[in-house]
Design a protein around this motif. Structure first.
Motif, PDB file in Angstrom:
ATOM      1  N   PRO A 150       0.818  -0.842  -0.224  1.00  0.00           N
ATOM      2  CA  PRO A 150       0.164  -0.329  -0.004  1.00  0.00           C
ATOM      3  C   PRO A 150       0.881   1.666   0.140  1.00  0.00           C
ATOM      4  N   GLN A 192      -9.450   0.351   3.339  1.00  0.00           N
ATOM      5  CA  GLN A 192     -10.064   0.208   3.225  1.00  0.00           C
ATOM      6  C   GLN A 192     -10.052  -1.037   1.512  1.00  0.00           C
ATOM      7  N   GLY A 260     -10.413   4.110   6.233  1.00  0.00           N
ATOM      8  CA  GLY A 260     -10.596   4.656   5.474  1.00  0.00           C
ATOM      9  C   GLY A 260     -11.092   5.674   5.460  1.00  0.00           C
ATOM     10  N   PHE A 262     -13.820   8.594   6.086  1.00  0.00           N
ATOM     11  CA  PHE A 262     -14.030   8.989   7.273  1.00  0.00           C
ATOM     12  C   PHE A 262     -15.125   9.654   7.359  1.00  0.00           C
ATOM     13  N   GLU A 295      -9.436  13.815  10.858  1.00  0.00           N
ATOM     14  CA  GLU A 295      -9.426  13.379   9.893  1.00  0.00           C
ATOM     15  C   GLU A 295      -9.720  12.896   8.267  1.00  0.00           C
ATOM     16  N   ARG A 298      -7.716  16.675   7.731  1.00  0.00           N
ATOM     17  CA  ARG A 298      -6.353  17.420   7.695  1.00  0.00           C
ATOM     18  C   ARG A 298      -5.488  16.788   8.515  1.00  0.00           C
TER      19      ARG A 298
ATOM     20  N   SER B  34       7.308  11.594  -2.363  1.00  0.00           N
ATOM     21  CA  SER B  34       6.669  10.732  -1.363  1.00  0.00           C
ATOM     22  C   SER B  34       5.282  10.348  -0.258  1.00  0.00           C
ATOM     23  N   ALA B  36       2.226   7.963  -0.717  1.00  0.00           N
ATOM     24  CA  ALA B  36       2.170   6.331  -1.938  1.00  0.00           C
ATOM     25  C   ALA B  36       0.470   6.268  -1.847  1.00  0.00           C
ATOM     26  N   HIS B  37       0.205   7.214  -1.426  1.00  0.00           N
ATOM     27  CA  HIS B  37      -2.010   7.335  -2.090  1.00  0.00           C
ATOM     28  C   HIS B  37      -2.509   6.681  -2.755  1.00  0.00           C
ATOM     29  N   THR B  38      -3.356   5.634  -3.073  1.00  0.00           N
ATOM     30  CA  THR B  38      -3.370   4.632  -4.406  1.00  0.00           C
ATOM     31  C   THR B  38      -5.049   5.940  -4.632  1.00  0.00           C
ATOM     32  N   SER B  82      -1.470  13.971  -8.456  1.00  0.00           N
ATOM     33  CA  SER B  82      -2.764  14.048  -7.596  1.00  0.00           C
ATOM     34  C   SER B  82      -1.728  13.757  -6.002  1.00  0.00           C
ATOM     35  N   VAL B  84      -2.247  13.704  -1.773  1.00  0.00           N
ATOM     36  CA  VAL B  84      -2.975  13.971  -0.492  1.00  0.00           C
ATOM     37  C   VAL B  84      -2.717  14.063   0.946  1.00  0.00           C
ATOM     38  N   ASN B  85      -1.542  13.518   1.379  1.00  0.00           N
ATOM     39  CA  ASN B  85      -0.551  13.088   2.013  1.00  0.00           C
ATOM     40  C   ASN B  85       0.032  14.440   2.717  1.00  0.00           C
ATOM     41  N   ILE B 118      -0.983  20.560   5.180  1.00  0.00           N
ATOM     42  CA  ILE B 118      -1.327  19.374   6.352  1.00  0.00           C
ATOM     43  C   ILE B 118      -2.246  20.448   6.822  1.00  0.00           C
ATOM     44  N   ASP B 141      -8.505  20.446  -2.434  1.00  0.00           N
ATOM     45  CA  ASP B 141      -9.853  19.206  -1.780  1.00  0.00           C
ATOM     46  C   ASP B 141     -10.977  19.989  -1.390  1.00  0.00           C
TER      47      ASP B 141
HETATM   48  C1  B12 Z   1      -6.938   4.989   3.054  1.00  0.00           C
HETATM   49  C2  B12 Z   1      -5.386   6.284   3.510  1.00  0.00           C
HETATM   50  C3  B12 Z   1      -4.602   6.020   4.014  1.00  0.00           C
HETATM   51  C4  B12 Z   1      -4.685   4.360   3.490  1.00  0.00           C
HETATM   52  C5  B12 Z   1      -3.491   4.944   1.816  1.00  0.00           C
HETATM   53  C6  B12 Z   1      -3.689   3.197   1.142  1.00  0.00           C
HETATM   54  C7  B12 Z   1      -3.347   3.771  -0.239  1.00  0.00           C
HETATM   55  N1  B12 Z   1      -2.537   2.937  -1.052  1.00  0.00           N
HETATM   56  O1  B12 Z   1      -4.472   4.622  -0.698  1.00  0.00           O
HETATM   57  C8  B12 Z   1      -3.237   4.390   3.862  1.00  0.00           C
HETATM   58  C9  B12 Z   1      -3.082   3.601   5.920  1.00  0.00           C
HETATM   59  C10 B12 Z   1      -1.674   3.707   4.078  1.00  0.00           C
HETATM   60  C11 B12 Z   1      -2.463   6.072   4.320  1.00  0.00           C
HETATM   61  C12 B12 Z   1      -1.245   6.542   4.696  1.00  0.00           C
HETATM   62  C13 B12 Z   1      -1.365   7.067   5.284  1.00  0.00           C
HETATM   63  N2  B12 Z   1      -1.475   9.043   5.039  1.00  0.00           N
HETATM   64 CO1  B12 Z   1      -2.922   8.769   4.448  1.00  0.00          CO
HETATM   65  N3  B12 Z   1      -5.477   8.721   4.357  1.00  0.00           N
HETATM   66  C14 B12 Z   1      -6.270   7.720   3.778  1.00  0.00           C
HETATM   67  C15 B12 Z   1      -7.851   8.390   4.079  1.00  0.00           C
HETATM   68  C16 B12 Z   1      -8.544   7.788   5.229  1.00  0.00           C
HETATM   69  C17 B12 Z   1      -8.621   8.266   3.244  1.00  0.00           C
HETATM   70  C18 B12 Z   1      -7.707   8.328   1.800  1.00  0.00           C
HETATM   71  C19 B12 Z   1      -9.158   7.595   0.511  1.00  0.00           C
HETATM   72  O2  B12 Z   1      -9.228   6.422   0.258  1.00  0.00           O
HETATM   73  N4  B12 Z   1      -9.399   8.712   0.223  1.00  0.00           N
HETATM   74  C20 B12 Z   1     -10.243   8.389  -1.074  1.00  0.00           C
HETATM   75  C21 B12 Z   1     -10.450   8.917  -2.765  1.00  0.00           C
HETATM   76  C22 B12 Z   1     -10.522   8.366  -3.517  1.00  0.00           C
HETATM   77  O3  B12 Z   1     -10.793  10.667  -2.425  1.00  0.00           O
HETATM   78  P1  B12 Z   1      -8.796  11.765  -1.805  1.00  0.00           P
HETATM   79  O4  B12 Z   1      -8.223  11.017  -2.098  1.00  0.00           O
HETATM   80  O5  B12 Z   1      -9.635  12.130  -0.272  1.00  0.00           O
HETATM   81  O6  B12 Z   1      -9.119  12.686  -3.624  1.00  0.00           O
HETATM   82  C23 B12 Z   1     -10.156  13.033  -3.621  1.00  0.00           C
HETATM   83  C24 B12 Z   1     -10.169  14.661  -3.372  1.00  0.00           C
HETATM   84  O7  B12 Z   1      -8.883  15.160  -2.742  1.00  0.00           O
HETATM   85  C25 B12 Z   1      -9.860  14.574  -4.995  1.00  0.00           C
HETATM   86  N5  B12 Z   1      -8.136  15.137  -5.461  1.00  0.00           N
HETATM   87  C26 B12 Z   1      -7.097  13.769  -5.260  1.00  0.00           C
HETATM   88  N6  B12 Z   1      -6.025  14.564  -6.012  1.00  0.00           N
HETATM   89  C27 B12 Z   1      -6.973  14.911  -7.009  1.00  0.00           C
HETATM   90  C28 B12 Z   1      -6.461  15.512  -8.103  1.00  0.00           C
HETATM   91  C29 B12 Z   1      -6.788  16.019  -8.887  1.00  0.00           C
HETATM   92  C30 B12 Z   1      -6.193  17.034 -10.212  1.00  0.00           C
HETATM   93  C31 B12 Z   1      -8.734  16.592  -8.876  1.00  0.00           C
HETATM   94  C32 B12 Z   1      -9.092  16.860  -9.792  1.00  0.00           C
HETATM   95  C33 B12 Z   1      -8.611  16.390  -7.549  1.00  0.00           C
HETATM   96  C34 B12 Z   1      -7.985  15.692  -6.509  1.00  0.00           C
HETATM   97  O8  B12 Z   1     -10.608  13.621  -5.863  1.00  0.00           O
HETATM   98  C35 B12 Z   1     -10.843  12.324  -4.624  1.00  0.00           C
HETATM   99  C36 B12 Z   1     -12.274  12.961  -4.664  1.00  0.00           C
HETATM  100  O9  B12 Z   1     -12.602  13.238  -4.491  1.00  0.00           O
HETATM  101  C37 B12 Z   1      -6.848   9.838   4.230  1.00  0.00           C
HETATM  102  C38 B12 Z   1      -8.500  10.902   5.296  1.00  0.00           C
HETATM  103  C39 B12 Z   1      -9.257  10.796   4.557  1.00  0.00           C
HETATM  104  N7  B12 Z   1     -10.009  11.520   3.699  1.00  0.00           N
HETATM  105  O10 B12 Z   1     -10.599   9.973   5.119  1.00  0.00           O
HETATM  106  C40 B12 Z   1      -6.124   9.709   4.979  1.00  0.00           C
HETATM  107  C41 B12 Z   1      -4.553  10.861   4.892  1.00  0.00           C
HETATM  108  C42 B12 Z   1      -5.041  11.172   2.851  1.00  0.00           C
HETATM  109  N8  B12 Z   1      -3.639  10.686   4.730  1.00  0.00           N
HETATM  110  C43 B12 Z   1      -2.574  11.539   5.425  1.00  0.00           C
HETATM  111  C44 B12 Z   1      -1.569  11.124   6.013  1.00  0.00           C
HETATM  112  C45 B12 Z   1      -0.480  12.044   6.989  1.00  0.00           C
HETATM  113  C46 B12 Z   1      -1.540   9.524   5.273  1.00  0.00           C
HETATM  114  C47 B12 Z   1      -0.043   9.357   6.122  1.00  0.00           C
HETATM  115  C48 B12 Z   1       1.361   9.798   6.554  1.00  0.00           C
HETATM  116  C49 B12 Z   1       0.274   8.928   7.614  1.00  0.00           C
HETATM  117  C50 B12 Z   1       0.238   9.583   8.541  1.00  0.00           C
HETATM  118  N9  B12 Z   1       0.865  10.829   9.250  1.00  0.00           N
HETATM  119  O11 B12 Z   1      -1.264   9.728   8.947  1.00  0.00           O
HETATM  120  C51 B12 Z   1       0.419   7.787   5.771  1.00  0.00           C
HETATM  121  C52 B12 Z   1       1.429   8.208   4.187  1.00  0.00           C
HETATM  122  C53 B12 Z   1       2.678   7.336   3.613  1.00  0.00           C
HETATM  123  C54 B12 Z   1       3.213   8.652   2.359  1.00  0.00           C
HETATM  124  N10 B12 Z   1       4.487   8.285   1.311  1.00  0.00           N
HETATM  125  O12 B12 Z   1       1.874   9.046   1.395  1.00  0.00           O
HETATM  126  C55 B12 Z   1      -3.718  12.887   6.160  1.00  0.00           C
HETATM  127  C56 B12 Z   1      -2.957  13.738   5.160  1.00  0.00           C
HETATM  128  C57 B12 Z   1      -3.185  14.893   6.371  1.00  0.00           C
HETATM  129  C58 B12 Z   1      -3.356  16.191   5.196  1.00  0.00           C
HETATM  130  N11 B12 Z   1      -2.889  16.206   3.923  1.00  0.00           N
HETATM  131  O13 B12 Z   1      -3.192  17.526   6.108  1.00  0.00           O
HETATM  132  C59 B12 Z   1      -5.265  11.827   5.535  1.00  0.00           C
HETATM  133  C60 B12 Z   1      -5.671  13.119   5.559  1.00  0.00           C
HETATM  134  C61 B12 Z   1      -5.493  12.056   6.753  1.00  0.00           C
HETATM  135  C62 B12 Z   1      -5.106  12.949   8.115  1.00  0.00           C
HETATM  136  N12 B12 Z   1      -6.491  13.852   8.990  1.00  0.00           N
HETATM  137  O14 B12 Z   1      -4.843  12.340   8.869  1.00  0.00           O
HETATM  138  N13 B12 Z   1      -3.774   6.704   3.789  1.00  0.00           N
END
Ligand code: B12
Lengths: 468, 169
Positions: A150, A192, A260, A262, A295, A298, B34, B36-38, B82, B84-85, B118, B141
């Motif tokens: 992951p 998730q 996942g 949140f 969660e 940020r 940096s 990892a999110h996919t 993209s 999100v970290n 952040i 976002d």
């Molecule tokens: C699942 C998850 C993980 C999984 C990821 C697995 C994987 N391979 O993807 C795991 C557990 C491994 C993980 C790890 C980490 N995570 Co994480 N993770 C999440 C979580 C819970 C859900 C993300 C997700 O799956 N979203 C679903 C996708 C479809 O949506 P999305 O990513 O939010 O993107 C949406 C928009 O942003 C937009 N979007 C995104 N990119 C782009 C680009 C363009 C051009 C456009 C138009 C739109 C767009 O489109 C999407 C749909 O609306 C979020 C918090 C949350 N959202 O609830 C935290 C979160 C993203 N993680 C976070 C962090 C910090 C980390 C870690 C550094 C660990 C940590 N300190 O907590 C590590 C990352 C390590 C690294 N090297 O990057 C933070 C980021 C904080 C911030 N930005 O301020 C979050 C927000 C949690 C938090 N509040 O602390 N994570």
């Protein structure tokens, strides 16, 4: 315990930290869930403040130092750049700061009553482990699979080799009189949409991997998924498998609040966290990793974390273990147990060297994580959330589950459909406005450092930070 | 849609020529070094494919050099970054400098989006900095982000249309 002596020799305390596993099992054994944040800050001051607040929080806590993601991928120049320009990091850069700095962060906070765990997410963790060993930070988290697939593009074979090396090195801490503890991250794959049976299989296999390489104090993770019923089944199955397969008694289960997408509302976030605490107590888990109201948006603040710890603790105190929690085998073979056992046995049958067996398992699709785009994942499996909210297989690919699960015809995945599944939990909890969903004790949510902490083991430690 | 592309492709896996005749063009989707999110990347791939483009998804933790190299080879009609970290701001600024330093990528449309820092405190300033550094569009976002992104893609020049595409989408 005489604290004066400790304060007088803090360096010695750091040199001989308690066994994290033993601490948690004893604390939980005396009737309470241990709660822990996923906290990490970029500056030493914030990190220290976060640890101190976790320690003071009105709950039975252990501390966390989560590392930033530049450090995770070895981009140390980017850490330097961020620190020089005051750009916020998403965690604590332990490799970059001199050891004295990290010692001063921990000084007087880490102690026999407050162990600290380091969490990262690196498939190339050699520098990180070197820091942990030097600093005698004897509790961490990881796994050759769960910190690789992951988390980026490091080949699985490299990750397995790196984790073998680091586990052995960590295990040698025992030569210095320090018990190293490792928690598997396998129960959280991708956060998730990975069905519970595969989560617990990977969690168990990673624990066996660590044990094989000399680690004797273990914990196994399981992250809350989409159905409370199914999650109970899963944790009980995991505990039963641990008893059956692990060659040690020094293990415990750690439940993670949903990993996942949140909920965005306060009631949704607390409702979900509360259910995770409930799940942990009901199933006999010893520890809970919390998530906060921030969660979905940020990095949470210290106050967000303290509020979450406090809420989880309050909910946990009102819950009793299920009758099955006393003897998970007595509940009979659940489908989750059977599926997980099939996966574990299939992998163990691939050879005695568990690292190699894991590699073969992924190469042949015997293990296959839904939606994981890592090149070493077969990418044939798919999952879906059924009408009852259970997370099930839509397609088991080549996993040895054919006789247990009837693969449903894979539906075409669309962007909107994927987002709906990813948001299933968020949507449900944001909508629910049940009475239990508000913070259990709003008053305790406020950060109240002056309040006497209810703490197991060392009821009246003066700060526990040694300064009181 | 029923082409194999409706299930997310492996990163860097590409089927040369597949569907290109019918696609509106080629889009590279990528994480940054940096990050990892996919799920974000898988989601964007599906979304952009549904808009009629062929997508090459490079996956997470893509080193700058690799992204530049892939883009030079593929000559995409759009690059979508993209993150999100929380490090997207820093990773993204460094990255766009390297892309724009490459002669053949000077004018390629490049968009970035996600949770780029952040905290939300400096979201506007960060978006301005990224745009000033060379991104054609920044999507912080938020609920509006994805809808605005569709509009942005909708008005992109369509090279393969002029090449005689009979897109039936
Ligand atoms: C699942 C998850 C993980 C999984 C990821 C697995 C994987 N391979 O993807 C795991 C557990 C491994 C993980 C790890 C980490 N995570 Co994480 N993770 C999440 C979580 C819970 C859900 C993300 C997700 O799956 N979203 C679903 C996708 C479809 O949506 P999305 O990513 O939010 O993107 C949406 C928009 O942003 C937009 N979007 C995104 N990119 C782009 C680009 C363009 C051009 C456009 C138009 C739109 C767009 O489109 C999407 C749909 O609306 C979020 C918090 C949350 N959202 O609830 C935290 C979160 C993203 N993680 C976070 C962090 C910090 C980390 C870690 C550094 C660990 C940590 N300190 O907590 C590590 C990352 C390590 C690294 N090297 O990057 C933070 C980021 C904080 C911030 N930005 O301020 C979050 C927000 C949690 C938090 N509040 O602390 N994570």
């Amino acid at each position: 315990m005489n604290l004066a002596g400790r304060e007088g020799s803090p360096a010695v305390l750091g040199e001989f930290p308690v066994d994290f596993g033993r601490f948690v099992r004893e604390a939980a054994g005396s009737g309470g869930l241990v709660v822990q944040p996923r906290m990490g800050f970029g500056t030493p001051t914030e990190m220290r403040a976060g640890l101190a607040a976790t320690k003071r929080a009105p709950a039975r806590t252990v501390g966390t130092v989560t590392l930033d993601s530049f450090t995770r991928v070895g981009e140390l120049e980017a850490v330097e750049h961020a620190l020089r320009h005051g750009i916020g990091l998403n965690g604590y850069p332990i490799v970059t700061y001199p050891d004295e700095v990290t010692r001063s962060v921990l000084q007087g906070i880490r102690g026999a009553d407050f162990p600290v765990q380091v969490r990262h997410g690196s498939a190339t963790p050699m520098d990180i482990f070197a820091s942990l060993v030097r600093l005698r930070l004897n509790a961490t988290e990881g796994g050759p699979v769960s910190y690789c697939l992951p988390y980026g593009r490091t080949p699985l074979a490299d990750s397995v080799r790196n984790w073998e090396h680091c586990s052995r090195r960590y295990a040698r801490l025992r030569d210095l009189g320090v018990e190293p503890h490792v928690e598997t991250f396998g129960g959280c794959m991708l956060g998730q949409l990975c069905p519970p049976s595969q989560l617990i299989a990977i969690s168990l296999l990673e624990a066996l991997f660590f044990h094989h390489h000399g680690v004797r104090s273990l914990s196994l993770s399981y992250a809350q998924q989409t159905s409370h019923e199914q999650d109970r089944e899963a944790v009980l199955a995991l505990r039963r498998l641990c008893a059956e397969f692990l060659p040690t008694d020094n293990w415990h289960i750690v439940v993670y609040a949903y990993m996942g997408v949140f909920p965005v509302t306060e009631h949704g976030a607390y409702g979900l966290l509360g259910d995770a605490a409930r799940l942990a107590v009901e199933t006999g888990a010893a520890r809970l990793i919390v998530k906060t109201v921030a969660e979905s948006r940020r990095i949470p603040t210290v106050a967000d974390n303290v509020a979450a710890l406090s809420h989880a603790d309050t909910v946990a105190r009102g819950v009793r273990p299920l009758p099955e929690a006393g003897d998970p085998a007595a509940a009979g073979d659940s489908r989750t147990y059977e599926e997980a056992r099939s996966l574990v046995e299939a992998v163990l049958n691939l050879g005695d060297d568990i690292g190699r067996a894991l590699l073969d398992a992924f190469r042949t699709g015997c293990l296959d994580i839904p939606y994981c785009v890592h090149p070493d994942n077969a990418q044939r499996s798919r999952s879906f959330i059924d009408a009852d909210g259970r997370l099930e297989w839509a397609d088991t690919g080549r996993m040895p589950l054919g006789h247990r699960v009837r693969s449903r015809r894979a539906r075409t995945v669309t962007a909107a459909g994927l987002l709906t599944d990813l948001s299933y939990v968020r949507t449900r909890y944001d909508r629910e406005r049940a009475a239990h969903a508000v913070p259990a004790d709003a008053e305790r949510i406020a950060v109240t450092p002056e309040r006497e902490p209810r703490r197991h083991g060392a009821p009246n430690s003066p700060d526990r930070a040694g300064t009181a | 849609m029923s082409s194999p592309h409706t299930s997310p492709a492996r990163p860097a896996e590409r089927e040369p020529g597949h569907d290109t005749a019918r696609a509106r063009g080629l889009v590279v989707v990528s994480g940054v070094a940096s990050d990892a999110h996919t799920w974000n990347l898988v989601f964007l791939q599906l979304l952009i494919e549904e808009l009629g483009y062929e997508v090459v998804n490079l996956g997470p933790c893509v080193p700058d050099e690799m992204l530049v190299e892939e883009c030079r080879l593929l000559e995409p009609d759009l690059v979508v970054i993209s993150s999100v970290n929380g490090h997207g701001h820093q990773d993204g600024l460094r990255l766009i400098g390297r892309l724009r330093a490459c002669e053949s990528l000077v004018a390629t449309p490049v968009a970035i989006g996600g949770k780029l820092a952040i905290s939300d405190d400096n979201a506007e300033r960060i978006a301005r900095e990224l745009a000033a550094a060379g991104y054609d569009a920044v999507f912080p976002d938020g609920a509006a982000g994805v809808a605005e992104f569709r509009n942005f893609v909708g008005v992109l020049p369509r090279p393969s249309l002029t090449a005689g595409s009979r897109s039936g989408a």
